[in-house]
Design a protein around this motif. Structure first.
Motif, PDB file in Angstrom:
ATOM      1  N   ILE A  39     -21.655 -12.081 -20.817  1.00 52.31           N
ATOM      2  CA  ILE A  39     -20.530 -12.329 -21.721  1.00 52.31           C
ATOM      3  C   ILE A  39     -21.008 -12.128 -23.143  1.00 52.31           C
ATOM      4  O   ILE A  39     -22.197 -12.263 -23.454  1.00 52.31           O
ATOM      5  CB  ILE A  39     -19.955 -13.760 -21.567  1.00 52.31           C
ATOM      6  CG1 ILE A  39     -21.033 -14.822 -21.861  1.00 52.31           C
ATOM      7  CG2 ILE A  39     -19.322 -13.957 -20.210  1.00 52.31           C
ATOM      8  CD1 ILE A  39     -20.492 -16.222 -22.017  1.00 52.31           C
ATOM      9  N   TRP A  40     -20.076 -11.812 -24.025  1.00 60.50           N
ATOM     10  CA  TRP A  40     -20.324 -11.719 -25.461  1.00 60.50           C
ATOM     11  C   TRP A  40     -19.645 -12.907 -26.121  1.00 60.50           C
ATOM     12  O   TRP A  40     -18.476 -13.191 -25.840  1.00 60.50           O
ATOM     13  CB  TRP A  40     -19.740 -10.427 -26.020  1.00 60.50           C
ATOM     14  CG  TRP A  40     -20.491  -9.206 -25.607  1.00 60.50           C
ATOM     15  CD1 TRP A  40     -20.223  -8.402 -24.526  1.00 60.50           C
ATOM     16  CD2 TRP A  40     -21.623  -8.643 -26.258  1.00 60.50           C
ATOM     17  NE1 TRP A  40     -21.127  -7.380 -24.483  1.00 60.50           N
ATOM     18  CE2 TRP A  40     -22.003  -7.493 -25.542  1.00 60.50           C
ATOM     19  CE3 TRP A  40     -22.354  -8.999 -27.401  1.00 60.50           C
ATOM     20  CZ2 TRP A  40     -23.073  -6.701 -25.914  1.00 60.50           C
ATOM     21  CZ3 TRP A  40     -23.424  -8.192 -27.776  1.00 60.50           C
ATOM     22  CH2 TRP A  40     -23.777  -7.065 -27.041  1.00 60.50           C
ATOM     23  N   ASP A 128     -11.509  -3.038 -32.991  1.00 60.89           N
ATOM     24  CA  ASP A 128     -11.130  -1.972 -32.064  1.00 60.89           C
ATOM     25  C   ASP A 128     -12.120  -1.844 -30.910  1.00 60.89           C
ATOM     26  O   ASP A 128     -11.717  -1.641 -29.758  1.00 60.89           O
ATOM     27  CB  ASP A 128     -11.005  -0.636 -32.798  1.00 60.89           C
ATOM     28  CG  ASP A 128      -9.798  -0.584 -33.718  1.00 60.89           C
ATOM     29  OD1 ASP A 128      -8.859  -1.402 -33.541  1.00 60.89           O
ATOM     30  OD2 ASP A 128      -9.792   0.264 -34.637  1.00 60.89           O
ATOM     31  N   GLU A 129     -13.412  -1.958 -31.209  1.00 61.58           N
ATOM     32  CA  GLU A 129     -14.412  -1.878 -30.143  1.00 61.58           C
ATOM     33  C   GLU A 129     -14.234  -3.021 -29.143  1.00 61.58           C
ATOM     34  O   GLU A 129     -14.342  -2.824 -27.934  1.00 61.58           O
ATOM     35  CB  GLU A 129     -15.824  -1.914 -30.726  1.00 61.58           C
ATOM     36  CG  GLU A 129     -16.200  -0.643 -31.462  1.00 61.58           C
ATOM     37  CD  GLU A 129     -17.505  -0.776 -32.214  1.00 61.58           C
ATOM     38  OE1 GLU A 129     -18.197   0.257 -32.335  1.00 61.58           O
ATOM     39  OE2 GLU A 129     -17.845  -1.891 -32.682  1.00 61.58           O
ATOM     40  N   ARG A 134     -14.593  -2.969 -21.932  1.00 63.82           N
ATOM     41  CA  ARG A 134     -14.417  -3.576 -20.622  1.00 63.82           C
ATOM     42  C   ARG A 134     -15.347  -4.779 -20.448  1.00 63.82           C
ATOM     43  O   ARG A 134     -15.386  -5.403 -19.399  1.00 63.82           O
ATOM     44  CB  ARG A 134     -14.670  -2.542 -19.530  1.00 63.82           C
ATOM     45  CG  ARG A 134     -13.635  -1.415 -19.571  1.00 63.82           C
ATOM     46  CD  ARG A 134     -13.995  -0.248 -18.692  1.00 63.82           C
ATOM     47  NE  ARG A 134     -13.665  -0.273 -17.294  1.00 63.82           N
ATOM     48  CZ  ARG A 134     -12.457  -0.384 -16.745  1.00 63.82           C
ATOM     49  NH1 ARG A 134     -11.418  -0.559 -17.510  1.00 63.82           N
ATOM     50  NH2 ARG A 134     -12.289  -0.333 -15.445  1.00 63.82           N
ATOM     51  N   GLU A 135     -16.098  -5.106 -21.492  1.00 63.95           N
ATOM     52  CA  GLU A 135     -16.998  -6.264 -21.474  1.00 63.95           C
ATOM     53  C   GLU A 135     -16.166  -7.549 -21.522  1.00 63.95           C
ATOM     54  O   GLU A 135     -14.981  -7.535 -21.868  1.00 63.95           O
ATOM     55  CB  GLU A 135     -17.927  -6.224 -22.690  1.00 63.95           C
ATOM     56  CG  GLU A 135     -18.805  -4.994 -22.762  1.00 63.95           C
ATOM     57  CD  GLU A 135     -20.114  -5.134 -22.016  1.00 63.95           C
ATOM     58  OE1 GLU A 135     -20.423  -6.238 -21.529  1.00 63.95           O
ATOM     59  OE2 GLU A 135     -20.835  -4.137 -21.929  1.00 63.95           O
ATOM     60  N   THR A 136     -16.796  -8.677 -21.217  1.00 64.75           N
ATOM     61  CA  THR A 136     -16.136  -9.984 -21.268  1.00 64.75           C
ATOM     62  C   THR A 136     -16.511 -10.671 -22.570  1.00 64.75           C
ATOM     63  O   THR A 136     -17.697 -10.773 -22.900  1.00 64.75           O
ATOM     64  CB  THR A 136     -16.577 -10.861 -20.075  1.00 64.75           C
ATOM     65  OG1 THR A 136     -16.241 -10.184 -18.861  1.00 64.75           O
ATOM     66  CG2 THR A 136     -15.898 -12.223 -20.113  1.00 64.75           C
TER      67      THR A 136
END
Length: 163
Positions: A39-40, A128-129, A134-136
């Motif tokens: 996760i980020w 925007d990124e 598709r990352e969490t």
């Protein structure tokens, strides 16, 4: 049930990118399975006993990013959340602070052994990124929540957000 208090930072560079940390949450939450998800999330963490949110945030920013700040920034969000740790439900509440900082090469300086195992990387992200990825991200609606903060005045009182 006691609430675990934490403080988190939205560090925004001059071109409106936010610094995020990638953690392996399987390891972060004591998973015993071989499946680990990344996760980020914003830099920050739990308060030590007797520590204020502001002092905890300054400490966490220094430890996780190497940036030394004089003040924690402006408190913009409160985020309550229930998590499962070692099979037990735990209530948490994060205060999220924002401030503009110069762009810098972020690098952890004082992670514990457990944090080093969970840590994957630090990265500057644009809205925007984040929206196209598709990352969490935590909070899950991070791109939508950031948009008004980066385009207008910060709220006078902290907003209650969903994790």
């Amino acid at each position: 049930m006691a609430v675990i208090e934490s403080a988190r930072a939205l560090l925004v560079d001059p071109v409106n990118r936010v610094l995020l940390i990638k953690l392996d949450i399987g390891r972060a939450f004591g998973s015993t399975s071989d499946e680990h998800r990344a996760i980020w999330l914003t830099p920050g963490g739990s308060l030590h006993p007797g520590e204020s949110h502001e002092d905890a945030l300054l400490r966490e920013i220094r430890e996780e990013t190497g940036l030394i700040l004089a003040h924690p920034g402006h408190w913009v969000w409160t985020s309550p959340k229930r998590v499962i740790r070692d099979g037990v439900p735990v209530d948490t509440q994060a205060r999220v602070y924002i401030q503009r900082v110069p762009h810098f090469a972020a690098a952890p300086t004082a992670l514990t052994a457990e944090e080093r195992e969970q840590f994957r990387e630090l990265r500057w992200w644009s809205i925007d990124e984040i929206a196209d990825s598709r990352e969490t991200f935590i909070p899950r609606s991070l791109a939508a929540l950031l948009s008004p903060l980066l385009s207008g005045p910060w709220p006078e009182a902290p907003l209650l957000i969903e994790p």
